[in-house]
Scaffold this motif. Sequence first.
Motif: not given
Length: 92
Positions: A18-46
């Motif tokens: 789902p992260l991949r799909q969300a990012l693909l929808a935003l790919q036509a312009s510069p992007l800032t990703v806010d990681a302040s809420q991340v409590e758990r992070l897996s290698t595939p998501s990274l």
Amino acid sequence: MSRSYTLPALLDAVAAAPLRQALLALQASPLTVDASQVERLSTPSLQVLMAAALSWKAAGHDFAVTGESETFASIRGLLGITPDLLPSGPRA
């Protein structure tokens, strides 16, 4: 126009697709990703984030992860993910 996306608290292996799909929808312009809420992070998501950073760079757009939570920053460091692999901005 620059866009922003806030990462969810849970970025486990199931969240990678789902992260991949969300990012693909935003790919036509510069992007800032806010990681302040991340409590758990897996290698595939990274890996999805690193692939996105490379895609944005190839398209000539800026991509940066900002406001990294302690968890995000810790896992990034443990895995040796440097800013050249995943550009970062200010921490939370």
